[in-house]
Design a protein around this motif. Structure first.
Motif, short mmCIF file in Angstrom:
data_model
loop_
_atom_site.label_atom_id
_atom_site.label_comp_id
_atom_site.label_asym_id
_atom_site.label_seq_id
_atom_site.Cartn_x
_atom_site.Cartn_y
_atom_site.Cartn_z
N VAL A 1 -24.57 -43.36 49.12
CA VAL A 1 -25.56 -44.46 48.68
C VAL A 1 -24.93 -45.78 48.67
N ARG A 2 -23.55 -45.71 48.37
CA ARG A 2 -22.82 -47.22 48.40
C ARG A 2 -21.47 -47.09 49.10
N PRO A 3 -21.75 -47.02 50.41
CA PRO A 3 -20.44 -46.79 51.14
C PRO A 3 -19.66 -48.00 51.44
N ALA A 4 -20.42 -49.15 51.31
CA ALA A 4 -19.72 -50.54 51.70
C ALA A 4 -18.93 -51.15 50.80
N CYS B 1 -11.71 -54.11 60.31
CA CYS B 1 -11.55 -53.64 61.72
C CYS B 1 -11.26 -55.04 62.40
N PRO B 2 -9.81 -55.37 62.17
CA PRO B 2 -9.68 -56.87 62.79
C PRO B 2 -9.84 -57.02 64.28
N GLY C 1 -17.00 -45.55 61.95
CA GLY C 1 -17.93 -45.97 60.76
C GLY C 1 -17.87 -47.24 60.14
N VAL C 2 -17.34 -48.30 60.89
CA VAL C 2 -17.08 -49.54 59.95
C VAL C 2 -18.10 -50.54 60.40
N VAL C 3 -18.40 -50.76 61.91
CA VAL C 3 -18.97 -51.93 62.38
C VAL C 3 -20.53 -51.57 62.83
N ASN D 1 -33.08 -62.81 58.64
CA ASN D 1 -33.31 -61.77 57.62
C ASN D 1 -32.50 -60.37 57.62
N PRO D 2 -31.24 -60.68 57.53
CA PRO D 2 -30.36 -59.67 57.73
C PRO D 2 -30.21 -58.33 56.72
N LEU D 3 -29.91 -57.13 57.15
CA LEU D 3 -29.62 -56.50 55.90
C LEU D 3 -28.11 -56.48 55.66
N THR D 4 -27.72 -56.64 54.27
CA THR D 4 -26.26 -56.93 54.12
C THR D 4 -25.81 -56.00 52.83
N GLY D 5 -24.59 -56.19 52.48
CA GLY D 5 -24.28 -55.50 51.34
C GLY D 5 -24.36 -54.08 51.48
N THR D 6 -25.34 -53.45 50.52
CA THR D 6 -25.51 -51.95 50.52
C THR D 6 -26.79 -51.68 51.15
N LYS D 7 -27.41 -52.60 51.71
CA LYS D 7 -28.70 -52.03 52.54
C LYS D 7 -28.50 -51.32 53.60
N GLY D 8 -29.61 -50.60 54.06
CA GLY D 8 -29.43 -50.18 55.53
C GLY D 8 -28.07 -49.22 55.64
N GLU D 9 -27.54 -49.21 56.80
CA GLU D 9 -26.32 -48.26 56.80
C GLU D 9 -25.64 -48.74 58.11
N ILE D 10 -24.32 -48.15 58.40
CA ILE D 10 -23.53 -48.34 59.54
C ILE D 10 -24.00 -47.03 60.45
N ARG D 11 -24.69 -47.41 61.36
CA ARG D 11 -25.15 -46.11 62.32
C ARG D 11 -23.77 -45.78 63.23
#
Ligand code: HEM
Ligand SMILES: *[C@@H]1O[C@H](CO)[C@@H](O)[C@H](O)[C@H]1NC(C)=O
Length: 331
Positions: A19-22, A41-42, A122-124, A311-321
């Motif tokens: 639930v809290r991947p980021a 991911c520089p 799984g980062v970007v 209106n972006p999803l940030t923090g822990t909202k949504g996911e990294i597809r």
């Protein structure tokens, strides 16, 4: 701990992780920031830039798609890459609706994501790659370099059901178009500048024949009508037909202010393009942009920035597809 308790403990910690991947519990959501991936991911932004450059060398029209994508994704509720999702058994994808007609090159978008995944799995987010590819595509087309923030996360659902509430149709009145952009914080010069994107790419005859048949729209420049009739000879084009007219016959591959001279000359293809040059609220800006490429680029950069932060999803909202065409599976 007995076996059963151990099992539940494992389940609990697993779901806590998924639930809290980021972010860790006590970290704050930084929202969108410049170079969000500098620690995680520089190379991310350089990889996107390089892929966009390589794809542009092979297929120039990929850059048109990256530019059109930022509008079709960000204007529909949120820059959340919902545009990229394929249909599932339960939901229709945005890509398959009429408003998305003509969108192309999605398979090359997957190439960009795969290149980023190879370096940083799984980062970007797909949402950030979509925005960054638009930025780099704009540069390929001769447009300005626009510094843009990152940190968006991916939505899990396609918005096909509400797409028409957000994206205007080709023949929408300019008043409605102004309202829709205003609700994203984009003012009149911002809207006028964004429609300058119609300085590249194409429009299919299906979206144009109503201005040619049964009668020619008297607002159209007669020289341009001749060209349009030559390109669209049938009053009812087969919807699968590939017939189209280039948006800007003068410099079709370059993002420049020629679009504004065209629409002032009654050579705008869509009703919205034509209205931009005739409505008293928008015409002054059209004239100013027709005269000054610098002014066009300045307003275009400002408006793309606002659009990219809708209106972006940030923090822990949504996911990294993992894959941009499908939402991740959740257990
Ligand atoms: C009122 C708003 C808008 C309407 C109604 C509209 C509508 C359309 C339509 C009907 C096409 C032709 C599609 C086809 O036949 O293949 C098109 C193409 C295009 N639009 Fe828009 N558009 C709008 C705003 C924008 C904005 C804000 C951008 C980008 C910032 C944009 C970028 C493009 C590009 C680049 C193409 C060419 C695509 C290609 O050749 O692959 N449009 N648009
Ligand atoms: C706009 O065009 C569509 C076809 O693409 C048509 O169904 C609709 O009635 C038109 N709307 C207006 C306001 O003319």
């Amino acid at each position: 701990m007995d076996a059963k308790a151990l099992f539940f403990f494992a389940l609990l910690s697993f779901s806590a992780v998924s639930v809290r991947p980021a972010l860790a519990e006590n970290e704050e959501d930084p929202g969108l920031v410049m170079n969000f991936y500098k620690d995680t991911c520089p190379q991310a932004e350089d990889i996107v830039k390089e892929q966009v450059r390589l794809l542009y060398k092979r297929h120039k029209n990929t850059a048109f798609s990256w530019l059109r994508n930022i509008f079709h994704d960000c204007a529909v509720q949120s820059c959340d890459a919902s545009l990229l999702l394929d249909s599932t058994r339960r939901t229709l994808s945005e890509k398959e609706t009429d408003r998305s007609f003509g969108l192309r090159n999605f398979r090359y978008f997957d190439d960009i994501k795969e290149a980023v995944e190879r370096e940083c799995p799984g980062v970007v987010s797909c949402a950030d790659i979509l925005v960054l590819s638009a930025r780099d595509g704009i540069v390929s087309l001769g447009g300005p370099h626009i510094p843009l923030k990152t940190g968006r996360r991916d939505g899990r659902k396609s918005r096909a059901d509400v797409i028409e509430d957000y994206l205007p149709d080709h023949n929408e009145s300019i008043s409605v178009v102004l309202d829709r952009f205003a609700s994203m914080g984009i003012d009149t010069p911002g809207l006028v500048a964004l429609l300058g994107a119609h300085s590249v790419g194409r429009t299919h005859c299906v979206k144009l024949v109503h201005r040619l048949y049964p009668e020619v729209d008297p607002a159209l420049n007669p020289d341009h009508v001749e060209h349009m009739l030559y390109k669209c000879p049938d009053s009812i084009p087969d919807p699968k037909a590939v017939q189209y007219v280039r948006n800007d016959r003068g410099t079709p591959m370059v993002l420049d202010n020629n679009y504004y001279r065209n629409i002032l000359d009654n050579k705008g293809l869509l009703i919205v393009d034509h209205q931009l040059a005739t409505d008293k609220r928008t015409k002054p800006y059209v004239k100013k942009m027709a005269k000054s490429q610098d002014y066009f680029f300045k307003e275009f950069s400002r408006a793309i920035t606002i659009l990219s932060e809708n209106n972006p999803l940030t923090g822990t909202k949504g996911e990294i597809r993992k894959q941009c065409t499908v939402a991740n599976k959740h257990h």
